[in-house]
Design a protein around this motif. Structure first.
Motif: not given
Length: 355
Positions: A202-212, A273-287
């Motif tokens: 959802g976070y990844s898609l949000y940034d993409t849709v803003v630019v689109f 750790n389990d949740i936050s690592l995936s969120l941290f890496v995923g948010l940065a990669a999504g941006a």
């Protein structure tokens, strides 16, 4: 106005900019390299699957003075399997051992009680079967598939199919990188990891849709003008929303970083750790993907359209004609094509300097 706010306003007006589209081959190459690294890591190291997916037992002790390394040694000697031990914030130990059935679990519990010098009834034991993890994994894949299909349908209707394809590639890019990081660092994949992976979509898609959305607005009736090519308009859209994307990502990353480095690292909370690592890496990669991957892909796809190709030819011919005559038409004053960050001189300022 703050420096960042002033920069954002100047980016939005087109006074400064960076040629993201013109340098897209660099970003594509970087993403391909990262993706290949992630795939190789998965092939060589695999994923450290949690007990929920492989089955086993989790033992929780009262507050203990025994070190993590010592407790791990006790658990591995008693079970004959690899063990993962975490010291929780209250001083208790969480000992996780895979591949145990009920009878073996009781035996390991008794051995641990003896080694740790604790009453056996004070050690809580939880047995997890692998079938439960398989059900969770199946539901996660189903949810992921449904999400991807809905995203493609929505973007194709709200924007166009090229943007839907680019967004889908960006989402797969983000998931691949996140899973690859898990393989490289050896973090355990648990139900919390699955939740984190589904959340970052959802976070990844949000940034993409803003630019689109900005791109859709700026390219409306683009073929009726001869000032900008589609790629230049795409570049203006990225620059215009750049500071907003950075601000949104930083604000989202700060609490996640707190969970990862403080909650997980300092307090020793394993699930964090389990949740936050995936969120941290995923948010940065999504941006990253929304700026450097998704929009450049849209520009590449659009530039193959006959009408957009014809527009580019007209614009290039017009600029070549103006350059041959030594003229500087008004259209060139606002071009967002230069690949240099910095102010662009206005036509009025140029005239004043010539005068």
């Amino acid at each position: 106005m703050s420096k960042l706010g002033d920069l954002g306003a100047r980016l939005h007006r087109g006074e400064v900019g960076y040629d993201f589209i013109g340098n897209r081959k660099i970003w594509y190459g970087l993403s391909i390299l990262i993706t290949i690294t992630a795939i190789v890591a998965l092939a060589v190291r695999g994923l450290n699957m949690g007990i929920e997916f492989q089955g086993g037992a989790v033992f929780t002790t009262p507050k203990s003075e025994v070190s993590v390394s010592q407790a791990q040694e006790y658990a591995e000697e008693a079970s004959g399997h690899d063990a993962i031990v975490q010291k929780l914030g209250n001083g208790s130990l969480r000992i996780q051992v895979g591949g145990l059935d009920t009878a073996k679990s009781d035996q390991v519990r008794a051995e641990l009680a003896k080694d740790l010098k604790l009453p056996e009834d004070k050690i809580a034991a939880e047995l997890v079967g692998p079938s439960w993890g398989e059900q969770i994994a199946t539901k996660a894949w189903t949810g992921l598939g449904v999400f991807m299909i809905l995203v493609v349908i929505y973007l194709a209707i709200a924007f166009e199919w090229r943007m839907a394809v680019a967004a889908l590639i960006a989402l797969i890019h983000d998931l691949t990188i996140t899973v690859g990081i898990y393989s490289l660092v050896g973090f355990e994949v648990t139900v919390g990891t699955v939740i984190g992976l589904l959340t970052i979509l959802g976070y990844s898609l949000y940034d993409t849709v803003v630019v689109f959305d900005s791109l859709k607005e700026q390219t409306k009736d683009i073929t009726k003008q001869t000032r900008f090519t589609y790629s230049e308009m795409a570049n203006r859209s990225i620059n215009g929303t750049l500071v907003r994307s950075i601000n949104t990502t930083v604000v989202a990353l700060l609490p996640v970083a707190g969970l990862l480095f403080i909650g997980g690292g300092v307090l020793g909370a394993g699930m964090l750790n389990d949740i936050s690592l995936s969120l941290f890496v995923g948010l940065a990669a999504g941006a990253y993907s929304s700026i450097f991957i998704a929009t450049p892909l849209v520009a590449d796809l659009k530039e193959r359209e006959p009408s957009i190709k014809a527009l580019r030819k007209r614009i290039m011919a017009k600029r070549a004609s103006a350059a041959a005559k030594g003229e500087a038409p008004d259209e060139l004053d606002d071009l967002a094509e230069a690949a240099v960050v910095g102010p662009r001189a206005s036509r009025r300022g140029a005239q004043e300097r010539r005068g």
